[in-house]
Design a protein around this motif. Sequence first.
Motif, PDB file in Angstrom:
ATOM      1  N   THR A  17      -0.688  -3.948 -12.940  1.00 16.89           N
ATOM      2  CA  THR A  17      -0.630  -4.556 -11.619  1.00 16.89           C
ATOM      3  C   THR A  17       0.296  -5.766 -11.706  1.00 16.89           C
ATOM      4  N   PRO A  18       0.697  -6.318 -10.580  1.00 14.81           N
ATOM      5  CA  PRO A  18       1.506  -7.533 -10.632  1.00 14.81           C
ATOM      6  C   PRO A  18       0.822  -8.659 -11.420  1.00 14.81           C
ATOM      7  N   ALA A  19      -0.503  -8.715 -11.373  1.00 16.53           N
ATOM      8  CA  ALA A  19      -1.229  -9.757 -12.098  1.00 16.53           C
ATOM      9  C   ALA A  19      -1.106  -9.613 -13.619  1.00 16.53           C
ATOM     10  N   ASP A  20      -0.755  -8.438 -14.113  1.00 17.78           N
ATOM     11  CA  ASP A  20      -0.611  -8.208 -15.557  1.00 17.78           C
ATOM     12  C   ASP A  20       0.741  -8.678 -16.097  1.00 17.78           C
ATOM     13  N   VAL A  21       1.707  -8.868 -15.228  1.00 15.41           N
ATOM     14  CA  VAL A  21       3.075  -9.137 -15.663  1.00 15.41           C
ATOM     15  C   VAL A  21       3.166 -10.425 -16.482  1.00 15.41           C
ATOM     16  N   ALA A  22       2.528 -11.490 -16.054  1.00 16.73           N
ATOM     17  CA  ALA A  22       2.596 -12.758 -16.804  1.00 16.73           C
ATOM     18  C   ALA A  22       2.020 -12.594 -18.208  1.00 16.73           C
ATOM     19  N   ARG A  23       0.941 -11.815 -18.337  1.00 17.83           N
ATOM     20  CA  ARG A  23       0.359 -11.574 -19.677  1.00 17.83           C
ATOM     21  C   ARG A  23       1.323 -10.800 -20.566  1.00 17.83           C
ATOM     22  N   LEU A  32      10.052  -4.215 -18.436  1.00 16.73           N
ATOM     23  CA  LEU A  32       8.988  -3.299 -18.027  1.00 16.73           C
ATOM     24  C   LEU A  32       9.651  -2.035 -17.494  1.00 16.73           C
ATOM     25  N   VAL A  33       9.116  -0.880 -17.874  1.00 16.82           N
ATOM     26  CA  VAL A  33       9.622   0.398 -17.378  1.00 16.82           C
ATOM     27  C   VAL A  33       8.456   1.173 -16.779  1.00 16.82           C
ATOM     28  N   CYS A  34       8.583   1.505 -15.507  1.00 15.42           N
ATOM     29  CA  CYS A  34       7.566   2.295 -14.813  1.00 15.42           C
ATOM     30  C   CYS A  34       8.020   3.752 -14.770  1.00 15.42           C
ATOM     31  N   ASN A  35       7.194   4.644 -15.303  1.00 11.62           N
ATOM     32  CA  ASN A  35       7.502   6.071 -15.298  1.00 11.62           C
ATOM     33  C   ASN A  35       6.704   6.840 -14.256  1.00 11.62           C
ATOM     34  N   ARG A  36       6.124   6.129 -13.300  1.00 11.39           N
ATOM     35  CA  ARG A  36       5.335   6.752 -12.236  1.00 11.39           C
ATOM     36  C   ARG A  36       6.080   6.736 -10.919  1.00 11.39           C
ATOM     37  N   GLY A  42      -3.533   6.561  -4.628  1.00 13.71           N
ATOM     38  CA  GLY A  42      -3.793   5.544  -3.618  1.00 13.71           C
ATOM     39  C   GLY A  42      -4.052   4.153  -4.153  1.00 13.71           C
ATOM     40  N   ASP A  43      -4.493   4.043  -5.395  1.00 15.93           N
ATOM     41  CA  ASP A  43      -4.824   2.734  -5.961  1.00 15.93           C
ATOM     42  C   ASP A  43      -3.679   2.129  -6.773  1.00 15.93           C
ATOM     43  N   GLN A  44      -2.527   2.744  -6.735  1.00 11.52           N
ATOM     44  CA  GLN A  44      -1.377   2.320  -7.528  1.00 11.52           C
ATOM     45  C   GLN A  44      -0.536   1.292  -6.765  1.00 11.52           C
ATOM     46  N   PRO A  45      -0.233   0.149  -7.381  1.00 14.59           N
ATOM     47  CA  PRO A  45       0.665  -0.796  -6.698  1.00 14.59           C
ATOM     48  C   PRO A  45       2.076  -0.223  -6.622  1.00 14.59           C
ATOM     49  N   ALA A  46       2.801  -0.585  -5.600  1.00 12.08           N
ATOM     50  CA  ALA A  46       4.194  -0.146  -5.470  1.00 12.08           C
ATOM     51  C   ALA A  46       5.024  -0.779  -6.585  1.00 12.08           C
ATOM     52  N   PHE A  47       6.008  -0.042  -7.067  1.00 11.74           N
ATOM     53  CA  PHE A  47       6.875  -0.576  -8.109  1.00 11.74           C
ATOM     54  C   PHE A  47       7.541  -1.870  -7.658  1.00 11.74           C
ATOM     55  N   ALA A  48       7.924  -1.959  -6.390  1.00 13.56           N
ATOM     56  CA  ALA A  48       8.593  -3.164  -5.878  1.00 13.56           C
ATOM     57  C   ALA A  48       7.746  -4.411  -6.084  1.00 13.56           C
ATOM     58  N   GLU A  49       6.419  -4.292  -5.975  1.00 14.29           N
ATOM     59  CA  GLU A  49       5.530  -5.441  -6.196  1.00 14.29           C
ATOM     60  C   GLU A  49       5.575  -5.895  -7.648  1.00 14.29           C
ATOM     61  N   ILE A  50       5.553  -4.942  -8.560  1.00 14.57           N
ATOM     62  CA  ILE A  50       5.606  -5.263  -9.989  1.00 14.57           C
ATOM     63  C   ILE A  50       6.983  -5.834 -10.332  1.00 14.57           C
ATOM     64  N   GLU A  60      13.083  -8.087 -16.894  1.00  8.87           N
ATOM     65  CA  GLU A  60      13.733  -6.923 -16.301  1.00  8.87           C
ATOM     66  C   GLU A  60      12.632  -5.926 -15.924  1.00  8.87           C
ATOM     67  N   ALA A  61      12.774  -5.252 -14.799  1.00  6.63           N
ATOM     68  CA  ALA A  61      11.834  -4.199 -14.395  1.00  6.63           C
ATOM     69  C   ALA A  61      12.651  -2.989 -13.955  1.00  6.63           C
ATOM     70  N   LEU A  62      12.391  -1.858 -14.594  1.00  9.06           N
ATOM     71  CA  LEU A  62      13.156  -0.639 -14.335  1.00  9.06           C
ATOM     72  C   LEU A  62      12.223   0.480 -13.918  1.00  9.06           C
ATOM     73  N   HIS A  63      12.702   1.319 -13.014  1.00  6.68           N
ATOM     74  CA  HIS A  63      11.880   2.408 -12.488  1.00  6.68           C
ATOM     75  C   HIS A  63      12.540   3.734 -12.838  1.00  6.68           C
ATOM     76  N   LEU A  64      11.882   4.510 -13.682  1.00  2.02           N
ATOM     77  CA  LEU A  64      12.341   5.850 -14.038  1.00  2.02           C
ATOM     78  C   LEU A  64      11.163   6.796 -13.838  1.00  2.02           C
ATOM     79  N   PRO A  65      10.891   7.154 -12.573  1.00  3.77           N
ATOM     80  CA  PRO A  65       9.730   7.996 -12.299  1.00  3.77           C
ATOM     81  C   PRO A  65       9.935   9.430 -12.776  1.00  3.77           C
ATOM     82  N   VAL A  66       8.923   9.967 -13.437  1.00  2.00           N
ATOM     83  CA  VAL A  66       8.927  11.368 -13.865  1.00  2.00           C
ATOM     84  C   VAL A  66       7.593  11.997 -13.476  1.00  2.00           C
ATOM     85  N   MET A  67       7.630  13.268 -13.217  1.00  2.00           N
ATOM     86  CA  MET A  67       6.417  13.985 -12.825  1.00  2.00           C
ATOM     87  C   MET A  67       5.598  14.307 -14.073  1.00  2.00           C
TER      88      MET A  67
END
Length: 113
Positions: A17-23, A32-36, A42-50, A60-67
Amino acid sequence: MSIRHLSKDYAVGPQITPADVARLKAQGFATLVCNRPDGESGDQPAFAEIAAEARKQGMEALHLPVMPGKIMPADRDAFAALYVAAPKPVFAFCRTGMRAETLWTDTQGDADR
């Protein structure tokens, strides 16, 4: 938060979550790389928030979504290029961490494991 180090410069874990980023920043991660895909659950934060929180933390935050279960050769190629260019160390995440781990194991030689 569960973090599994796969190499000195790459670790994986479940959805953050965004709250985890500082940790994660405090633990030394630079990227950070998001693969989702957004909206996978429904309970997933949007990548833009992270990503916004990562920018605030100087990361750096990168988005490489894979199924899930459908990682394609193009996904592997994109991950390999992303990893080479990303500031290290990298923390990658998805729902459970499995896609992030699979991308790593499918693209890295034995020398860095």
